[in-house]
Every structure is written in C-alpha cells, then in structure tokens.
Design a protein around this motif. Structure first.
Motif, mmCIF file in Angstrom:
data_model
loop_
_atom_site.group_PDB
_atom_site.id
_atom_site.type_symbol
_atom_site.label_atom_id
_atom_site.label_comp_id
_atom_site.label_asym_id
_atom_site.label_seq_id
_atom_site.Cartn_x
_atom_site.Cartn_y
_atom_site.Cartn_z
ATOM 1 N N UNK A 1 33.327 -3.694 26.657
ATOM 2 C CA UNK A 1 32.557 -4.717 27.388
ATOM 3 C C UNK A 1 32.983 -4.630 29.121
ATOM 4 N N UNK A 2 34.455 -4.518 29.175
ATOM 5 C CA UNK A 2 34.629 -4.384 30.594
ATOM 6 C C UNK A 2 34.235 -3.053 31.325
ATOM 7 N N UNK A 3 33.944 -2.263 30.462
ATOM 8 C CA UNK A 3 33.377 -0.841 31.063
ATOM 9 C C UNK A 3 31.638 -0.776 31.474
ATOM 10 N N UNK A 4 31.251 -1.856 30.875
ATOM 11 C CA UNK A 4 29.683 -1.714 31.097
ATOM 12 C C UNK A 4 29.416 -2.408 32.577
ATOM 13 N N UNK A 5 28.251 -1.688 33.107
ATOM 14 C CA UNK A 5 27.647 -2.080 34.362
ATOM 15 C C UNK A 5 26.983 -3.507 34.017
ATOM 16 N N UNK A 6 26.501 -4.199 35.195
ATOM 17 C CA UNK A 6 25.768 -5.451 35.079
ATOM 18 C C UNK A 6 24.352 -5.127 34.290
ATOM 19 N N UNK A 7 23.976 -3.822 34.699
ATOM 20 C CA UNK A 7 22.610 -3.532 33.870
ATOM 21 C C UNK A 7 22.907 -3.093 32.591
ATOM 22 N N UNK A 8 23.904 -2.644 32.226
ATOM 23 C CA UNK A 8 24.101 -2.125 30.683
ATOM 24 C C UNK A 8 24.432 -3.743 30.068
ATOM 25 N N UNK A 9 25.001 -4.488 30.728
ATOM 26 C CA UNK A 9 25.297 -5.711 30.047
ATOM 27 C C UNK A 9 23.916 -6.668 29.689
ATOM 28 N N UNK A 10 22.811 -6.447 30.631
ATOM 29 C CA UNK A 10 21.685 -7.243 30.336
ATOM 30 C C UNK A 10 20.534 -6.397 29.998
ATOM 31 N N UNK A 11 20.663 -4.965 29.657
ATOM 32 C CA UNK A 11 19.581 -4.123 29.187
ATOM 33 C C UNK A 11 19.147 -4.647 27.841
ATOM 34 N N UNK A 12 17.877 -4.789 27.669
ATOM 35 C CA UNK A 12 17.268 -5.054 26.433
ATOM 36 C C UNK A 12 16.971 -3.836 25.476
ATOM 37 N N UNK A 13 17.349 -3.815 24.181
ATOM 38 C CA UNK A 13 17.283 -2.832 23.568
ATOM 39 C C UNK A 13 16.090 -2.754 22.474
ATOM 40 N N UNK B 1 19.947 -4.655 5.939
ATOM 41 C CA UNK B 1 20.643 -5.840 6.573
ATOM 42 C C UNK B 1 20.741 -5.690 7.988
ATOM 43 N N UNK B 2 21.149 -4.501 8.674
ATOM 44 C CA UNK B 2 21.167 -4.175 10.079
ATOM 45 C C UNK B 2 20.046 -4.704 10.565
ATOM 46 N N UNK B 3 18.886 -4.361 9.964
ATOM 47 C CA UNK B 3 17.456 -4.643 10.703
ATOM 48 C C UNK B 3 17.261 -6.300 10.890
ATOM 49 N N UNK B 4 17.857 -7.050 9.743
ATOM 50 C CA UNK B 4 17.748 -8.317 9.730
ATOM 51 C C UNK B 4 18.677 -8.904 10.879
ATOM 52 N N UNK B 5 19.779 -8.360 11.027
ATOM 53 C CA UNK B 5 20.612 -8.900 12.123
ATOM 54 C C UNK B 5 19.883 -8.847 13.258
ATOM 55 N N UNK B 6 19.486 -7.489 13.587
ATOM 56 C CA UNK B 6 18.857 -7.265 14.950
ATOM 57 C C UNK B 6 17.757 -8.387 15.050
ATOM 58 N N UNK B 7 16.872 -8.356 14.200
ATOM 59 C CA UNK B 7 15.582 -9.583 14.187
ATOM 60 C C UNK B 7 16.227 -10.965 14.481
ATOM 61 N N UNK B 8 17.140 -11.177 13.928
ATOM 62 C CA UNK B 8 17.680 -12.616 14.030
ATOM 63 C C UNK B 8 18.025 -12.948 15.469
ATOM 64 N N UNK B 9 18.845 -12.093 15.900
ATOM 65 C CA UNK B 9 19.707 -12.201 17.366
ATOM 66 C C UNK B 9 18.884 -11.607 18.334
ATOM 67 N N UNK B 10 17.802 -10.740 18.359
ATOM 68 C CA UNK B 10 17.282 -10.253 19.532
ATOM 69 C C UNK B 10 16.194 -11.205 20.169
#
Length: 86
Positions: free
Chosen positions: A22-34, A77-86
């Motif tokens: 987390x500390x190594x991420x740039x501001x852009x990486x922190x806010x980037x949408x995947x 399961x991973x897809x469901x987690x992604x859809x729930x929180x994205x």
C-alpha cells in the motif's frame, strides 16, 4: 516455537507486507479502476479483505461446532467478490 506463535508471526508478516505494498503505490495506482480481467491495486486489496473476512467467519463457525461451507469454484467466488465491491 508453538504453532500459535508461528501463525501469529505469519499473520504479522503478511500484514507488514500488505502495508508495504500500500505504501509503495502512487496516487494514480491507488485510484486506478480495474476490470474483472485486470484488477487494480485497490481491487486486489478489497479482494484480500473479503477473503480475510470469510476466513474469520469460517474460524468462528468452527469454534461454535459448525462446518463452514466449502468453496466450490474459486474463480466464481472471486468474480462475485469483484462484482460486489467494484
């Protein structure tokens, strides 16, 4: 060293590594949408959090004598987690 201490040490190590990421991420990486196919850093961190919550719930169920539900399809399961929180 007891198994309990080994587990605590491992959890501490994992937490420190996650914080270092987390500390190594740039501001852009922190806010980037995947996307579902290409997760961003925040998608991955949310994913890890969701699995930690599930792990804790499973431990609580085991502690009370219940058997946690198995994961039948990890990709689903991973897809469901992604859809729930994205």
């Amino acid at each position: 060293m007891s198994i309990k201490q080994q587990i605590l040490d491992l959890l501490d190590f994992a937490q420190r590594e996650e914080q270092a990421l987390i500390d190594s991420l740039t501001e852009e990486e922190r806010t980037l949408a995947g996307s579902l196919e290409h997760w961003s850093a925040k998608d991955m961190l949310t994913h890890l959090y969701a699995w930690k919550v599930r792990f804790i719930k499973n431990l609580e169920q085991l502690r009370s004598g219940s058997i946690p539900l198995p994961v039948n399809d990890i990709d689903q399961e991973n897809a469901a987690i992604y859809q729930t929180h994205h």
